[in-house]
Design a protein around this motif. Sequence first.
Motif, PDB file in Angstrom:
ATOM      1  N   LEU A  67     -66.118  -6.372 -54.203  1.00 38.41           N
ATOM      2  CA  LEU A  67     -65.647  -6.441 -52.818  1.00 38.41           C
ATOM      3  C   LEU A  67     -65.855  -7.824 -52.234  1.00 38.41           C
ATOM      4  O   LEU A  67     -65.019  -8.336 -51.501  1.00 38.41           O
TER       5      LEU A  67
ATOM      6  N   GLY B  46     -59.987   2.072 -47.608  1.00 40.66           N
ATOM      7  CA  GLY B  46     -59.576   0.846 -46.937  1.00 40.66           C
ATOM      8  C   GLY B  46     -60.345  -0.395 -47.342  1.00 40.66           C
ATOM      9  O   GLY B  46     -60.255  -1.414 -46.669  1.00 40.66           O
TER      10      GLY B  46
ATOM     11  N   GLU C 275     -55.900  -7.054 -57.812  1.00 37.82           N
ATOM     12  CA  GLU C 275     -56.409  -6.860 -56.453  1.00 37.82           C
ATOM     13  C   GLU C 275     -55.960  -5.482 -55.983  1.00 37.82           C
ATOM     14  O   GLU C 275     -54.794  -5.106 -56.126  1.00 37.82           O
ATOM     15  N   VAL C 276     -56.906  -4.732 -55.426  1.00 37.54           N
ATOM     16  CA  VAL C 276     -56.651  -3.346 -55.049  1.00 37.54           C
ATOM     17  C   VAL C 276     -57.217  -3.059 -53.671  1.00 37.54           C
ATOM     18  O   VAL C 276     -58.006  -3.837 -53.127  1.00 37.54           O
ATOM     19  N   ILE C 277     -56.784  -1.919 -53.138  1.00 38.43           N
ATOM     20  CA  ILE C 277     -57.360  -1.386 -51.909  1.00 38.43           C
ATOM     21  C   ILE C 277     -57.758   0.051 -52.208  1.00 38.43           C
ATOM     22  O   ILE C 277     -57.019   0.785 -52.870  1.00 38.43           O
ATOM     23  N   SER C 278     -58.926   0.446 -51.751  1.00 36.50           N
ATOM     24  CA  SER C 278     -59.399   1.810 -52.013  1.00 36.50           C
ATOM     25  C   SER C 278     -58.789   2.765 -51.002  1.00 36.50           C
ATOM     26  O   SER C 278     -58.194   2.352 -50.004  1.00 36.50           O
TER      27      SER C 278
ATOM     28  N   ILE D 225     -52.204  -3.662 -53.651  1.00 39.29           N
ATOM     29  CA  ILE D 225     -52.046  -4.292 -52.334  1.00 39.29           C
ATOM     30  C   ILE D 225     -50.598  -4.739 -52.235  1.00 39.29           C
ATOM     31  O   ILE D 225     -50.252  -5.870 -52.526  1.00 39.29           O
TER      32      ILE D 225
ATOM     33  N   GLY E 153     -49.799  -7.197 -49.196  1.00 39.49           N
ATOM     34  CA  GLY E 153     -50.163  -8.593 -49.393  1.00 39.49           C
ATOM     35  C   GLY E 153     -49.016  -9.392 -49.964  1.00 39.49           C
ATOM     36  O   GLY E 153     -48.753 -10.513 -49.575  1.00 39.49           O
TER      37      GLY E 153
ATOM     38  N   TYR F 295     -60.909  -3.622 -49.597  1.00 42.28           N
ATOM     39  CA  TYR F 295     -60.153  -4.522 -50.457  1.00 42.28           C
ATOM     40  C   TYR F 295     -61.086  -5.139 -51.486  1.00 42.28           C
ATOM     41  O   TYR F 295     -62.233  -5.452 -51.188  1.00 42.28           O
ATOM     42  N   GLY F 296     -60.583  -5.339 -52.691  1.00 46.15           N
ATOM     43  CA  GLY F 296     -61.394  -5.970 -53.706  1.00 46.15           C
ATOM     44  C   GLY F 296     -60.594  -6.320 -54.938  1.00 46.15           C
ATOM     45  O   GLY F 296     -59.372  -6.138 -54.990  1.00 46.15           O
ATOM     46  N   LYS F 297     -61.316  -6.843 -55.939  1.00 50.38           N
ATOM     47  CA  LYS F 297     -60.690  -7.239 -57.192  1.00 50.38           C
ATOM     48  C   LYS F 297     -61.375  -6.475 -58.314  1.00 50.38           C
ATOM     49  O   LYS F 297     -62.600  -6.410 -58.376  1.00 50.38           O
TER      50      LYS F 297
END
Length: 124
Positions: free
Chosen positions: A82, A65, A59-62, A98, A101, A67-69
């Motif tokens: 997304l 801003g 799981e990441v954040i660009s 993240i 999180g 959020y996605g996997k």
Amino acid sequence: MQNPEFLILAQAAGAANPMLNLVFIGLMVLIFWFIVLRPQAREAKAHRDFVSGLKAGDEVISAGGLYGKVVSIDGAIAHVELSRGTKVRFDRNKLHPIAGGAIVSESVDAEKAKKDAGKTKKDD
């Protein structure tokens, strides 16, 4: 005629030791190193390690801003989902873990554990 008292005061004040100025400048550089440069280098190394170890399922954040996997990695491009059915391509270097999180979930788990402990005490 000059007053001799002024001459004595001028000589007593004297010039500051030039070595003291160099020590002061060196101390300022050292403080700058520990406060700014060292943490920035540590953060950059952690980001490089994250990017090199990026894999599907993370799981990441660009940088923008979002959020996605991560679905797949294709060289320098990461395909990120997304939402269900919405996949976007990102430069791997623009993705971040993240971290918030994990911290939030730990604090939520800690609060839940406190509530559960309070309930067991009330039940006794």
